[in-house]
Scaffold this active site. Structure first.
Site, PDB file in Angstrom:
ATOM      1  N   GLU A 229       1.963  29.416  80.449  1.00 55.25           N
ATOM      2  CA  GLU A 229       2.155  28.270  79.410  1.00 55.25           C
ATOM      3  C   GLU A 229       2.910  28.627  78.463  1.00 55.25           C
ATOM      4  O   GLU A 229       2.511  29.040  77.257  1.00 55.25           O
ATOM      5  CB  GLU A 229       0.836  27.623  79.128  1.00 55.25           C
ATOM      6  CG  GLU A 229      -0.048  27.128  80.526  1.00 55.25           C
ATOM      7  CD  GLU A 229       0.304  25.938  80.982  1.00 55.25           C
ATOM      8  OE1 GLU A 229       1.246  25.301  80.694  1.00 55.25           O
ATOM      9  OE2 GLU A 229      -0.305  25.442  81.994  1.00 55.25           O
ATOM     10  N   CYS A 263       3.083  22.726  71.687  1.00 54.33           N
ATOM     11  CA  CYS A 263       4.237  22.961  72.822  1.00 54.33           C
ATOM     12  C   CYS A 263       4.787  21.525  73.320  1.00 54.33           C
ATOM     13  O   CYS A 263       5.920  21.810  73.420  1.00 54.33           O
ATOM     14  CB  CYS A 263       3.408  23.548  73.799  1.00 54.33           C
ATOM     15  SG  CYS A 263       2.012  23.105  74.404  1.00 54.33           S
TER      16      CYS A 263
HETATM   17  P1  NAP Z   1       2.927  33.975  70.284  1.00 53.11           P
HETATM   18  O1  NAP Z   1       3.550  34.763  69.387  1.00 53.11           O
HETATM   19  O2  NAP Z   1       3.643  34.260  71.730  1.00 53.11           O
HETATM   20  O3  NAP Z   1       1.286  34.364  70.463  1.00 53.11           O
HETATM   21  C1  NAP Z   1       0.464  33.841  71.500  1.00 53.11           C
HETATM   22  C2  NAP Z   1      -0.238  34.895  71.752  1.00 53.11           C
HETATM   23  O4  NAP Z   1       0.308  35.735  72.499  1.00 53.11           O
HETATM   24  C3  NAP Z   1      -1.144  35.415  70.727  1.00 53.11           C
HETATM   25  O5  NAP Z   1      -2.363  35.957  70.831  1.00 53.11           O
HETATM   26  C4  NAP Z   1      -0.288  36.793  70.256  1.00 53.11           C
HETATM   27  O6  NAP Z   1      -1.086  37.787  69.700  1.00 53.11           O
HETATM   28  C5  NAP Z   1       0.037  37.106  71.752  1.00 53.11           C
HETATM   29  N1  NAP Z   1       1.201  37.902  71.843  1.00 53.11           N
HETATM   30  C6  NAP Z   1       2.520  37.895  71.057  1.00 53.11           C
HETATM   31  N2  NAP Z   1       3.302  38.896  71.816  1.00 53.11           N
HETATM   32  C7  NAP Z   1       2.774  39.458  72.551  1.00 53.11           C
HETATM   33  C8  NAP Z   1       3.032  40.597  73.551  1.00 53.11           C
HETATM   34  N3  NAP Z   1       4.305  41.049  73.764  1.00 53.11           N
HETATM   35  N4  NAP Z   1       2.164  40.845  74.574  1.00 53.11           N
HETATM   36  C9  NAP Z   1       0.971  40.422  74.644  1.00 53.11           C
HETATM   37  N5  NAP Z   1       0.583  39.468  73.804  1.00 53.11           N
HETATM   38  C10 NAP Z   1       1.334  39.002  72.999  1.00 53.11           C
HETATM   39  O7  NAP Z   1       3.247  32.397  70.273  1.00 53.11           O
HETATM   40  P2  NAP Z   1       3.060  31.555  68.957  1.00 53.11           P
HETATM   41  O8  NAP Z   1       4.233  31.666  68.246  1.00 53.11           O
HETATM   42  O9  NAP Z   1       1.663  32.119  68.251  1.00 53.11           O
HETATM   43  O10 NAP Z   1       2.541  30.329  69.597  1.00 53.11           O
HETATM   44  C11 NAP Z   1       3.580  29.294  69.953  1.00 53.11           C
HETATM   45  C12 NAP Z   1       4.455  29.295  70.985  1.00 53.11           C
HETATM   46  O11 NAP Z   1       3.395  28.935  72.229  1.00 53.11           O
HETATM   47  C13 NAP Z   1       5.172  28.074  71.360  1.00 53.11           C
HETATM   48  O12 NAP Z   1       6.374  28.654  71.679  1.00 53.11           O
HETATM   49  C14 NAP Z   1       4.613  27.072  71.925  1.00 53.11           C
HETATM   50  O13 NAP Z   1       5.242  26.128  72.622  1.00 53.11           O
HETATM   51  C15 NAP Z   1       3.730  27.726  73.058  1.00 53.11           C
HETATM   52  N6  NAP Z   1       2.612  27.033  73.464  1.00 53.11           N
HETATM   53  C16 NAP Z   1       2.760  26.709  74.849  1.00 53.11           C
HETATM   54  C17 NAP Z   1       1.603  25.828  75.379  1.00 53.11           C
HETATM   55  C18 NAP Z   1       1.274  25.488  76.628  1.00 53.11           C
HETATM   56  O14 NAP Z   1       0.540  25.176  77.239  1.00 53.11           O
HETATM   57  N7  NAP Z   1       2.609  25.435  77.281  1.00 53.11           N
HETATM   58  C19 NAP Z   1       0.571  25.675  74.521  1.00 53.11           C
HETATM   59  C20 NAP Z   1       0.595  25.941  73.093  1.00 53.11           C
HETATM   60  C21 NAP Z   1       1.600  26.772  72.581  1.00 53.11           C
HETATM   61  P3  NAP Z   1      -0.820  38.036  68.207  1.00 53.11           P
HETATM   62  O15 NAP Z   1      -1.064  36.977  67.406  1.00 53.11           O
HETATM   63  O16 NAP Z   1      -1.588  39.143  67.718  1.00 53.11           O
HETATM   64  O17 NAP Z   1       0.735  38.318  67.841  1.00 53.11           O
END
Ligand code: NAP
Length: 458
Positions: A229, A263
């Site tokens: 997602e 998102c």
């Molecule tokens: P993010 O940086 O990808 O973080 C999300 C989660 O992934 C966190 O727990 C983060 O840990 C972890 N993470 C980051 N890089 C990783 C890697 N290389 N390997 C494993 N885990 C990793 O996302 P964000 O910026 O916080 O959140 C916003 C994004 O999420 C936006 O793009 C939004 O559109 C998307 N989103 C999508 C949905 C959906 O249902 N489609 C819902 C909500 C949000 P850390 O915090 O420790 O870095």
């Protein structure tokens, strides 16, 4: 990243947490595996009781749960309370419906024999979750999987550790055995090793494209089913026959709720030119009236972003847009006040050559595009790497449905921004990921659809 609570309203650190060692992670996987061996044998009544209790505890302690969200990631307190209610509703929904969803499906093979598909649990599901809805993101994976007989281990975002702990404690207080729901304070660089543990049977990610690609790659190498997602840049199409007052009201909500950090936020307004000036004026007025301030204060209408980093990032992206010819009709920079704030902004004149054209604005910034007609609106809506949600505003519902059918996303809402409900499937296509959460589809992602065939006739 290290787990810590930093209040984005003040940018002051409140509390820090220690990450797990490799040995501690292994011990937690051992515990989850032992729990799974028993939990998979429990009946629906047992699982239902845990979900119902969790829903009740959340509702009874709404203020406590909500204030942690507001403290850690800056959501307006009334929205945080709304999230607690939604989370409780999702617990209830799966408590009430999972047994029916997972009932065996009777087949009618041509040879006249009996055959059916049953829906068995598969094991431990590893979940990686974001901070923007600190409980709602967790219940989407917890309620489905626990009702299906799986157990979950969750790496929550590093900026919401108190919410992560509160949710784990909630599951224990609701009667889930130790190991049914495990919070993992681990750095994302250790996720690959956990995925490769043979006891992990599935991986679910909600987050950015970058995190999704990295985790999906590891899950692929380990031959484990995954759901993704990921991000979105939803189009909010307004046709010339739309109710503009409603489009403005919903447009502001769709873009500004959670300070633009959804998102499925309405990120790209695509408006037919005969009504574009009028809508732009209305939106500008509404945005100018938003009041930035303490998210705990109920009179605040524009909260901080989730962190100073997030505020810097959205301000830089906005500056890049402007440098390459975009015009800030309102806002455009960080306000002169402490905290992780960004002005509510509308950007026009964004050409395809602008480096931000294909980017996701994860904050209170509207990209406003004017198009000649419906056909151009559909083409622009689909000119995106993402395919999560979208909106069509028109008073002609049949016409709006035809437009909706031509949008390449996982969800399209007519006459309101894309949103979520326990009984509606949620997910996207293209770089927004694959798989679905919520509804019956969500619970089917991590089950073994096992065929049972009986040779004896009759
Ligand atoms: P993010 O940086 O990808 O973080 C999300 C989660 O992934 C966190 O727990 C983060 O840990 C972890 N993470 C980051 N890089 C990783 C890697 N290389 N390997 C494993 N885990 C990793 O996302 P964000 O910026 O916080 O959140 C916003 C994004 O999420 C936006 O793009 C939004 O559109 C998307 N989103 C999508 C949905 C959906 O249902 N489609 C819902 C909500 C949000 P850390 O915090 O420790 O870095």
């Amino acid at each position: 990243m290290a787990y810590k609570t930093v209040n984005p309203f003040t940018n002051k650190e409140v509390k820090s947490f220690t990450s797990l060692t490799e040995q501690e992670v292994t011990a937690k996987i051992d515990q989850a595996d032992a729990c799974y061996k028993e939990w998979r044998k429990t009946d629906f009544a047992t699982r239902r009781a845990v979900m119902k209790k969790a829903a009740t505890i959340m509702r009874e302690n709404k203020a406590k749960f909500a204030s942690l969200v507001t403290l850690e990631m800056g959501k307006l307190i009334s929205d945080a309370e709304g999230e607690v209610d939604l989370t409780a509703d999702i617990f209830d929904y799966y408590a009430d419906n999972a047994e029916e969803f997972l009932a065996p499906e009777i087949l009618k093979p041509k040879d006249g024999r009996k055959a059916y598909v049953e829906h068995d649990s598969i094991g431990i599901i590893l979940c990686v979750e974001p901070w923007n809805f600190p409980y709602y993101q967790l219940v989407r994976v917890a309620a489905t999987n626990l009702m299906a007989g799986n157990v979950v281990m969750v790496k929550h975002a590093s900026i919401v550790p108190q919410c992560a702990e509160a949710f784990e404690q909630l599951m224990l207080d609701a009667g889930a055995p130790k190991g049914a729901y495990t919070n993992l304070f681990v750095d994302s660089k250790h996720i690959a090793a956990i995925i490769h543990d043979r006891r992990i049977r599935g991986v679910a990610v909600t987050g950015s494209e970058k995190a999704g690609a990295s985790v999906a790659g590891e899950a692929g190498k380990a031959l484990k089913k995954s759901t993704m997602e990921l991000g979105g840049s939803d189009a909010f199409i307004v046709l010339e026959d739309a109710d503009l007052d409603k489009a403005c009201k919903w447009g502001i909500w769709g873009r500004m709720n959670n300070t633009g950090q959804c998102c499925v936020a309405a990120k790209r307004f695509i408006v037919v030119e005969s009504v574009a000036d009028k809508l732009l004026k209305q939106l500008t007025e509404c945005l100018s009236n938003l009041k930035a301030g303490d998210p705990m204060d109920r009179s605040t209408t524009l909260g901080p972003l989730s962190s100073e980093e997030a505020a810097k990032e959205i301000a830089e992206l906005t500056a890049t847009a402007i440098k390459h010819g975009a015009k800030a009709v309102v806002g455009g920079k960080r306000p002169d006040m402490p905290g992780a704030f960004m002005e509510a902004t509308i950007l026009t004149n964004i050409t395809k050559e602008n480096p931000v054209f294909y980017r996701e604005f994860f904050g209170p910034v509207i990209m406003f595009f004017t198009v000649p007609d419906e056909k151009a609106a559909i083409a622009l809506a689909n000119d995106s790497e993402f395919g999560l949600g979208g909106t069509v505003f028109s008073n002609n519902i049949e016409r709006a449905q035809k437009v909706a059918s031509q949008i390449d996303t996982g969800m399209v809402f007519i006459n309101r921004p894309t949103w979520t409900s326990p009984d509606l499937p949620f997910g996207g296509v293209k770089h927004s990921g694959y798989g679905r959460e919520l509804s019956k589809e969500g619970i089917m992602e991590f089950v073994n659809r096992k065929l049972i065939y009986i040779e004896n006739k009759g």
